[in-house]
Design a protein around this motif. Structure first.
Motif, PDB file in Angstrom:
ATOM      1  N   ARG A 166      -8.357  -4.360  -4.413  1.00 56.39           N
ATOM      2  CA  ARG A 166      -7.959  -5.746  -4.678  1.00 56.39           C
ATOM      3  C   ARG A 166      -7.183  -5.846  -5.981  1.00 56.39           C
ATOM      4  NH1 ARG A 166     -10.044  -9.924  -7.663  1.00 56.39           N
ATOM      5  NH2 ARG A 166     -11.791  -8.625  -8.306  1.00 56.39           N
ATOM      6  N   ARG A 167      -7.655  -5.165  -7.039  1.00 58.47           N
ATOM      7  CA  ARG A 167      -6.966  -5.214  -8.327  1.00 58.47           C
ATOM      8  C   ARG A 167      -5.604  -4.523  -8.253  1.00 58.47           C
ATOM      9  NH1 ARG A 167     -10.123  -6.437 -12.861  1.00 58.47           N
ATOM     10  NH2 ARG A 167      -8.121  -6.305 -13.942  1.00 58.47           N
ATOM     11  N   LEU A 168      -5.526  -3.418  -7.514  1.00 58.04           N
ATOM     12  CA  LEU A 168      -4.246  -2.722  -7.385  1.00 58.04           C
ATOM     13  C   LEU A 168      -3.238  -3.589  -6.637  1.00 58.04           C
ATOM     14  CD1 LEU A 168      -2.851   0.063  -7.920  1.00 58.04           C
ATOM     15  CD2 LEU A 168      -3.465   0.663  -5.562  1.00 58.04           C
ATOM     16  N   ARG A 169      -3.715  -4.262  -5.602  1.00 58.65           N
ATOM     17  CA  ARG A 169      -2.832  -5.102  -4.801  1.00 58.65           C
ATOM     18  C   ARG A 169      -2.329  -6.297  -5.601  1.00 58.65           C
ATOM     19  NH1 ARG A 169      -6.217  -5.909  -1.366  1.00 58.65           N
ATOM     20  NH2 ARG A 169      -5.740  -4.175   0.045  1.00 58.65           N
ATOM     21  N   VAL A 180      -4.562   7.120 -11.025  1.00 56.44           N
ATOM     22  CA  VAL A 180      -5.389   5.965 -10.673  1.00 56.44           C
ATOM     23  C   VAL A 180      -6.308   6.343  -9.511  1.00 56.44           C
ATOM     24  CG1 VAL A 180      -5.407   3.580  -9.840  1.00 56.44           C
ATOM     25  CG2 VAL A 180      -3.602   4.339 -11.404  1.00 56.44           C
ATOM     26  N   VAL A 181      -7.592   6.072  -9.676  1.00 55.48           N
ATOM     27  CA  VAL A 181      -8.573   6.246  -8.601  1.00 55.48           C
ATOM     28  C   VAL A 181      -8.851   4.874  -8.009  1.00 55.48           C
ATOM     29  CG1 VAL A 181     -10.864   7.084  -7.990  1.00 55.48           C
ATOM     30  CG2 VAL A 181      -9.624   8.143  -9.885  1.00 55.48           C
ATOM     31  N   VAL A 182      -8.750   4.757  -6.695  1.00 52.68           N
ATOM     32  CA  VAL A 182      -8.929   3.458  -6.038  1.00 52.68           C
ATOM     33  C   VAL A 182     -10.151   3.518  -5.128  1.00 52.68           C
ATOM     34  CG1 VAL A 182      -7.865   1.666  -4.627  1.00 52.68           C
ATOM     35  CG2 VAL A 182      -6.431   3.098  -6.114  1.00 52.68           C
ATOM     36  N   MET A 183     -11.067   2.572  -5.354  1.00 55.36           N
ATOM     37  CA  MET A 183     -12.290   2.472  -4.560  1.00 55.36           C
ATOM     38  C   MET A 183     -12.402   1.057  -3.999  1.00 55.36           C
ATOM     39  SD  MET A 183     -14.873   4.557  -7.100  1.00 55.36           S
ATOM     40  CE  MET A 183     -16.143   4.669  -5.848  1.00 55.36           C
ATOM     41  N   LEU A 184     -13.298   0.900  -3.036  1.00 53.87           N
ATOM     42  CA  LEU A 184     -13.569  -0.418  -2.443  1.00 53.87           C
ATOM     43  C   LEU A 184     -12.282  -1.093  -1.970  1.00 53.87           C
ATOM     44  CD1 LEU A 184     -16.238  -1.838  -4.926  1.00 53.87           C
ATOM     45  CD2 LEU A 184     -16.606  -0.505  -2.853  1.00 53.87           C
ATOM     46  N   ASP A 185     -11.441  -0.332  -1.304  1.00 59.12           N
ATOM     47  CA  ASP A 185     -10.203  -0.892  -0.777  1.00 59.12           C
ATOM     48  C   ASP A 185     -10.446  -1.263   0.682  1.00 59.12           C
ATOM     49  OD1 ASP A 185      -7.691  -1.646  -0.098  1.00 59.12           O
ATOM     50  OD2 ASP A 185      -6.703   0.231  -0.640  1.00 59.12           O
ATOM     51  N   GLY A 186     -10.606  -2.554   0.936  1.00 55.65           N
ATOM     52  CA  GLY A 186     -10.851  -3.008   2.298  1.00 55.65           C
ATOM     53  C   GLY A 186      -9.654  -2.836   3.201  1.00 55.65           C
ATOM     54  N   GLY A 187      -8.491  -2.596   2.627  1.00 54.00           N
ATOM     55  CA  GLY A 187      -7.282  -2.376   3.406  1.00 54.00           C
ATOM     56  C   GLY A 187      -6.597  -1.114   2.949  1.00 54.00           C
ATOM     57  N   THR A 188      -5.309  -1.208   2.726  1.00 55.14           N
ATOM     58  CA  THR A 188      -4.537  -0.070   2.223  1.00 55.14           C
ATOM     59  C   THR A 188      -3.627  -0.600   1.115  1.00 55.14           C
ATOM     60  OG1 THR A 188      -3.039  -0.460   4.100  1.00 55.14           O
ATOM     61  CG2 THR A 188      -4.600   1.358   4.299  1.00 55.14           C
ATOM     62  N   ALA A 189      -4.221  -0.829  -0.042  1.00 49.75           N
ATOM     63  CA  ALA A 189      -3.499  -1.464  -1.151  1.00 49.75           C
ATOM     64  C   ALA A 189      -2.329  -0.616  -1.631  1.00 49.75           C
ATOM     65  CB  ALA A 189      -4.458  -1.742  -2.310  1.00 49.75           C
ATOM     66  N   PHE A 190      -2.350   0.688  -1.351  1.00 47.05           N
ATOM     67  CA  PHE A 190      -1.240   1.527  -1.802  1.00 47.05           C
ATOM     68  C   PHE A 190       0.083   1.124  -1.141  1.00 47.05           C
ATOM     69  CE2 PHE A 190      -3.452   3.950   1.582  1.00 47.05           C
ATOM     70  CZ  PHE A 190      -2.436   4.057   2.520  1.00 47.05           C
ATOM     71  N   GLN A 191       0.005   0.385  -0.044  1.00 46.00           N
ATOM     72  CA  GLN A 191       1.223  -0.070   0.621  1.00 46.00           C
ATOM     73  C   GLN A 191       1.977  -1.104  -0.208  1.00 46.00           C
ATOM     74  OE1 GLN A 191      -0.740  -0.986   4.592  1.00 46.00           O
ATOM     75  NE2 GLN A 191       1.144  -0.016   5.304  1.00 46.00           N
ATOM     76  N   SER A 192       1.297  -1.698  -1.184  1.00 41.02           N
ATOM     77  CA  SER A 192       1.943  -2.708  -2.024  1.00 41.02           C
ATOM     78  C   SER A 192       2.765  -2.079  -3.145  1.00 41.02           C
ATOM     79  CB  SER A 192       0.888  -3.644  -2.621  1.00 41.02           C
ATOM     80  OG  SER A 192       0.038  -2.938  -3.521  1.00 41.02           O
ATOM     81  N   LEU A 193       2.708  -0.751  -3.287  1.00 38.89           N
ATOM     82  CA  LEU A 193       3.396  -0.065  -4.384  1.00 38.89           C
ATOM     83  C   LEU A 193       4.718   0.529  -3.909  1.00 38.89           C
ATOM     84  CD1 LEU A 193       0.360   1.955  -5.805  1.00 38.89           C
ATOM     85  CD2 LEU A 193       1.234  -0.226  -6.667  1.00 38.89           C
ATOM     86  N   ASP A 194       5.630   0.677  -4.838  1.00 37.95           N
ATOM     87  CA  ASP A 194       6.839   1.453  -4.587  1.00 37.95           C
ATOM     88  C   ASP A 194       6.411   2.923  -4.544  1.00 37.95           C
ATOM     89  OD1 ASP A 194       9.190   2.872  -4.601  1.00 37.95           O
ATOM     90  OD2 ASP A 194      10.025   1.923  -6.393  1.00 37.95           O
ATOM     91  N   ARG A 224       0.799   7.704   7.714  1.00 38.45           N
ATOM     92  CA  ARG A 224      -0.155   8.503   8.488  1.00 38.45           C
ATOM     93  C   ARG A 224      -1.593   8.124   8.127  1.00 38.45           C
ATOM     94  NH1 ARG A 224       1.840  14.507   7.438  1.00 38.45           N
ATOM     95  NH2 ARG A 224      -0.208  14.912   8.403  1.00 38.45           N
ATOM     96  N   ILE A 225      -1.836   7.828   6.843  1.00 40.59           N
ATOM     97  CA  ILE A 225      -3.168   7.391   6.425  1.00 40.59           C
ATOM     98  C   ILE A 225      -3.509   6.044   7.054  1.00 40.59           C
ATOM     99  CG2 ILE A 225      -4.540   6.599   4.459  1.00 40.59           C
ATOM    100  CD1 ILE A 225      -3.111   8.716   2.768  1.00 40.59           C
ATOM    101  N   VAL A 226      -2.546   5.138   7.067  1.00 38.27           N
ATOM    102  CA  VAL A 226      -2.778   3.817   7.674  1.00 38.27           C
ATOM    103  C   VAL A 226      -3.187   3.969   9.132  1.00 38.27           C
ATOM    104  CG1 VAL A 226      -1.677   1.654   8.347  1.00 38.27           C
ATOM    105  CG2 VAL A 226      -1.213   2.624   6.089  1.00 38.27           C
ATOM    106  N   ALA A 227      -2.484   4.822   9.881  1.00 39.29           N
ATOM    107  CA  ALA A 227      -2.798   5.029  11.291  1.00 39.29           C
ATOM    108  C   ALA A 227      -4.148   5.710  11.478  1.00 39.29           C
ATOM    109  CB  ALA A 227      -1.694   5.862  11.945  1.00 39.29           C
ATOM    110  N   ALA A 228      -4.422   6.735  10.661  1.00 36.33           N
ATOM    111  CA  ALA A 228      -5.698   7.453  10.769  1.00 36.33           C
ATOM    112  C   ALA A 228      -6.866   6.548  10.419  1.00 36.33           C
ATOM    113  CB  ALA A 228      -5.685   8.676   9.853  1.00 36.33           C
TER     114      ALA A 228
END
Length: 249
Positions: A166-169, A180-194, A224-228
């Motif tokens: 949530r904070r990353l997003r 950066v270590v990301v935990m408790l990501d209910g979705g895929t917040a890395f998609q919000s990054l360049d 691929r992570i999103v699909a998996a």
């Protein structure tokens, strides 16, 4: 006097239990096992397996209880979490009163470690009768993730940041760090990054038989992570994952 022992049990592999954890489990009068609904029955099953493997004290009782569900629709995130913690504390208090009374040692087996992105310590201090709190540390998701990828977490002499999806997003890449270590990501917040210059090390169900790990350049591996992740959630009904991002200027 009531003692509440919060025991870190690692990320899914019963072999991750420390000797201190085994001793503490066997010293308990009561072990409480939370149930989080049928979709997450694996988590209760793991706790049952651990007790069956290491519990040798015939005087220790095991009791199960249903955890209240957090209202994910609450507009005020912090108020929603606060209300949920109150509800969980009330449930703990009732379970302890029903099965142990006001005196003895009760134990809760905590996924990962009680000190890292886990609310057990905060909830424990809201119990109706405030107990003496004992913490037995456990293997964290961060340790399990780094081990799965054979990855050193920090670059030489450099800091890293642990945050939530949530904070990353909402805030983007944190200032002043390249790891950066990301935990408790209910979705895929890395998609919000360049994704330019970013690499990712991702893992789900760490330490469990269904463990999945993937790594590589974010631009390539991200989809691929999103699909998996979606496939795994559909198969299991739940997913618990975390990931590490590194930026190369």
């Amino acid at each position: 006097m009531m003692t509440l022992s919060l025991i870190g049990i690692g990320c899914g592999d019963p072999a991750q239990l420390t000797r201190a954890a085994v001793v503490a489990i066997n010293a308990a009068d009561l072990v409480l096992i939370p149930r989080k609904g049928s979709a997450k029955s694996d988590l209760a099953d793991l706790r049952r397996t651990i007790c069956a493997d290491v519990l040798t004290n015939p005087a220790t009782r095991i009791a199960e209880f249903d955890l209240p569900v957090r209202n994910a629709g609450e507009v005020d995130y912090h108020k929603g979490v606060d209300d949920w913690h109150d509800a969980v504390a009330a449930t703990w208090s009732q379970a302890i009163e029903n099965h142990l009374g006001n005196d003895g040692k009760v134990t809760l087996l905590i996924w990962g470690d009680p000190s890292l992105y886990d609310s057990s310590l905060r909830i424990a201090r809201r119990l109706k009768r405030l107990p003496t709190i004992e913490v037995i540390p456990g293997i964290t998701a961060i340790q399990a993730l780094c081990a799965a990828h054979a990855l050193p977490l920090n670059d030489i002499g450099e800091p890293f940041l642990v945050t939530t999806g949530r904070r990353l997003r909402e805030g983007g890449w944190p200032q002043g760090v390249d790891t950066v270590v990301v935990m408790l990501d209910g979705g895929t917040a890395f998609q919000s990054l360049d994704p330019t210059g970013l690499r990712i090390w991702w893992g789900a169900y760490l330490g469990m038989p269904d463990q999945i790990i993937m790594s590589g350049a974010l631009a390539e591996i991200g989809p691929r992570i999103v699909a998996a992740r979606q496939d795994a959630r559909e198969r299991h009904g739940w997913i618990m994952d975390s990931y590490i991002l590194k930026r190369r200027p």
